[in-house]
Scaffold this motif. Structure first.
Motif, short mmCIF file in Angstrom:
data_model
loop_
_atom_site.label_atom_id
_atom_site.label_comp_id
_atom_site.label_asym_id
_atom_site.label_seq_id
_atom_site.Cartn_x
_atom_site.Cartn_y
_atom_site.Cartn_z
N THR A 199 7.19 27.64 -19.45
CA THR A 199 6.81 26.66 -20.38
C THR A 199 8.06 25.34 -20.38
OG1 THR A 199 5.40 27.97 -21.60
CG2 THR A 199 6.59 26.43 -23.06
N PHE A 200 9.06 26.10 -20.29
CA PHE A 200 9.66 24.94 -20.26
C PHE A 200 10.85 23.85 -19.23
CE2 PHE A 200 10.14 27.52 -24.12
CZ PHE A 200 10.57 26.71 -24.94
N GLU A 201 10.01 24.91 -18.02
CA GLU A 201 10.54 25.05 -16.46
C GLU A 201 9.64 23.88 -15.78
OE1 GLU A 201 10.84 26.93 -12.34
OE2 GLU A 201 10.64 28.67 -14.22
N TRP A 202 8.78 23.73 -16.07
CA TRP A 202 7.38 23.18 -15.65
C TRP A 202 7.63 21.15 -16.21
CZ3 TRP A 202 5.36 22.94 -11.17
CH2 TRP A 202 4.70 24.19 -11.09
N PRO A 203 8.15 20.87 -17.33
CA PRO A 203 8.14 19.90 -17.94
C PRO A 203 9.51 19.41 -17.29
CG PRO A 203 7.46 20.76 -19.69
CD PRO A 203 8.02 22.25 -18.76
N VAL A 204 10.71 20.03 -16.66
CA VAL A 204 11.75 20.14 -16.33
C VAL A 204 11.76 19.08 -15.58
CG1 VAL A 204 13.70 21.45 -15.35
CG2 VAL A 204 13.35 21.26 -17.62
N PHE A 205 10.68 19.82 -14.25
CA PHE A 205 10.32 19.79 -12.67
C PHE A 205 10.03 18.34 -13.35
CE2 PHE A 205 9.04 24.43 -11.39
CZ PHE A 205 10.59 24.34 -10.64
N ALA A 206 8.64 17.88 -14.00
CA ALA A 206 8.31 17.11 -14.37
C ALA A 206 9.67 15.22 -13.97
CB ALA A 206 7.33 16.83 -14.93
N GLY A 207 10.81 16.08 -15.13
CA GLY A 207 11.90 15.17 -15.67
C GLY A 207 11.83 15.00 -13.52
N PHE A 208 12.36 15.78 -13.51
CA PHE A 208 13.12 15.67 -12.36
C PHE A 208 12.40 14.77 -11.43
CE2 PHE A 208 14.52 17.22 -7.64
CZ PHE A 208 15.70 16.64 -7.50
N PHE A 209 10.83 14.50 -11.16
CA PHE A 209 10.16 13.80 -10.45
C PHE A 209 9.94 12.88 -10.47
CE2 PHE A 209 6.68 12.47 -7.28
CZ PHE A 209 7.00 13.38 -6.31
N ALA A 210 10.80 12.41 -11.91
CA ALA A 210 10.33 11.04 -12.45
C ALA A 210 11.34 10.35 -11.74
CB ALA A 210 10.05 11.29 -14.37
N PHE A 211 12.26 11.88 -12.58
CA PHE A 211 13.91 10.22 -12.16
C PHE A 211 13.93 10.42 -10.05
CE2 PHE A 211 18.25 11.57 -9.87
CZ PHE A 211 19.18 10.34 -10.85
N LEU A 212 13.74 11.04 -9.93
CA LEU A 212 13.97 10.54 -8.41
C LEU A 212 12.74 9.35 -8.01
CD1 LEU A 212 13.34 14.20 -6.53
CD2 LEU A 212 15.41 12.87 -6.47
N TRP A 213 11.34 8.94 -8.94
CA TRP A 213 10.64 8.18 -8.14
C TRP A 213 10.95 7.09 -9.05
CZ3 TRP A 213 8.74 5.55 -13.02
CH2 TRP A 213 8.47 3.80 -12.51
N PRO A 244 0.98 -1.05 -0.05
CA PRO A 244 0.03 -0.01 -0.70
C PRO A 244 0.89 1.17 0.06
CG PRO A 244 -0.70 -1.52 1.29
CD PRO A 244 0.17 -2.09 1.16
N ALA A 245 2.23 1.01 0.81
CA ALA A 245 2.79 2.40 0.98
C ALA A 245 3.55 2.79 -0.49
CB ALA A 245 3.81 1.94 1.99
N TRP A 246 3.56 1.50 -1.98
CA TRP A 246 4.70 1.84 -2.53
C TRP A 246 2.94 2.00 -3.43
CZ3 TRP A 246 8.73 3.11 -4.33
CH2 TRP A 246 10.04 2.84 -3.97
N ILE A 247 2.69 1.87 -4.10
CA ILE A 247 0.67 2.11 -4.53
C ILE A 247 0.91 4.08 -4.09
CG2 ILE A 247 -1.03 1.65 -4.99
CD1 ILE A 247 -1.12 -1.23 -4.16
N ALA A 248 1.17 3.80 -3.37
CA ALA A 248 0.57 5.20 -3.02
C ALA A 248 1.67 6.78 -3.46
CB ALA A 248 0.38 5.57 -1.05
N ARG A 249 2.64 5.49 -3.35
CA ARG A 249 3.66 6.28 -4.19
C ARG A 249 3.63 6.81 -5.31
NH1 ARG A 249 8.67 3.28 -0.11
NH2 ARG A 249 7.90 4.81 2.19
N HIS A 250 3.60 5.43 -6.02
CA HIS A 250 3.35 5.39 -7.89
C HIS A 250 2.74 6.53 -8.20
CE1 HIS A 250 6.61 2.07 -7.64
NE2 HIS A 250 5.23 1.52 -7.24
N VAL A 251 1.42 6.02 -7.33
CA VAL A 251 0.06 7.07 -7.72
C VAL A 251 0.28 8.62 -7.77
CG1 VAL A 251 -2.55 7.66 -7.28
CG2 VAL A 251 -1.22 5.45 -7.06
#
Length: 137
Positions: A45-59, A7-14
């Motif tokens: 416009t370019f900053e938000w996708p970088v944030f998305a990529g950084f968070f995806a990398f952390l995950w 359940p903890a990992w499912i919450a992290r994935h979501v």
């Protein structure tokens, strides 16, 4: 792999999925604002996708660490820390610090000043003129 479906990992994935989709959505929103004439929005416009990529990398990194935890080196086997009798606190090795000769050994003026400070500590009510080595040069 089973550990990633608790359940903890499912919450992290979501959470990771929502954050990445949210950042990409905000990037799209800023693009629509920039296209409408808001020149400041071009940076976002370019900053938000970088944030998305950084968070995806952390995950991704957290998933990799969960799949393959760091191994201990053969030179340092894991040891159970010592415990004090009757105490739940573990006690590790004491920190050892190399002691060098003090600078007072080389400097007679510094040595005399340290002697004066020691004398003052032993005689809390004394005045500087009460010091036996006091001189009015």
């Amino acid at each position: 792999m089973k550990g990633l479906w608790t359940p903890a990992w499912i919450a992290r994935h979501v959470l990771a999925l929502l954050v990445v989709i949210g950042c990409l959505g905000l990037g799209w929103w800023q693009f629509s604002r920039a296209s409408g004439g808001n020149s400041l929005s071009w940076g976002y416009t370019f900053e938000w996708p970088v944030f998305a990529g950084f968070f995806a990398f952390l995950w991704w990194r957290e998933v990799q660490l969960a799949l393959k935890p760091p191994a201990t080196t053969p030179e340092e086997p894991e040891q159970e820390p010592e415990r004090l009798p009757g105490s739940p606190v573990s006690v590790g090795r004491p920190v050892r610090v190399a002691v060098r000769g003090s600078a007072a050994d080389d400097d007679p003026e510094l040595s005399a000043y340290n002697d004066y400070l020691s004398w003052l500590a032993e005689h809390p009510g004394a005045r500087p003129a009460d010091y036996p080595g006091y001189s009015t040069k």
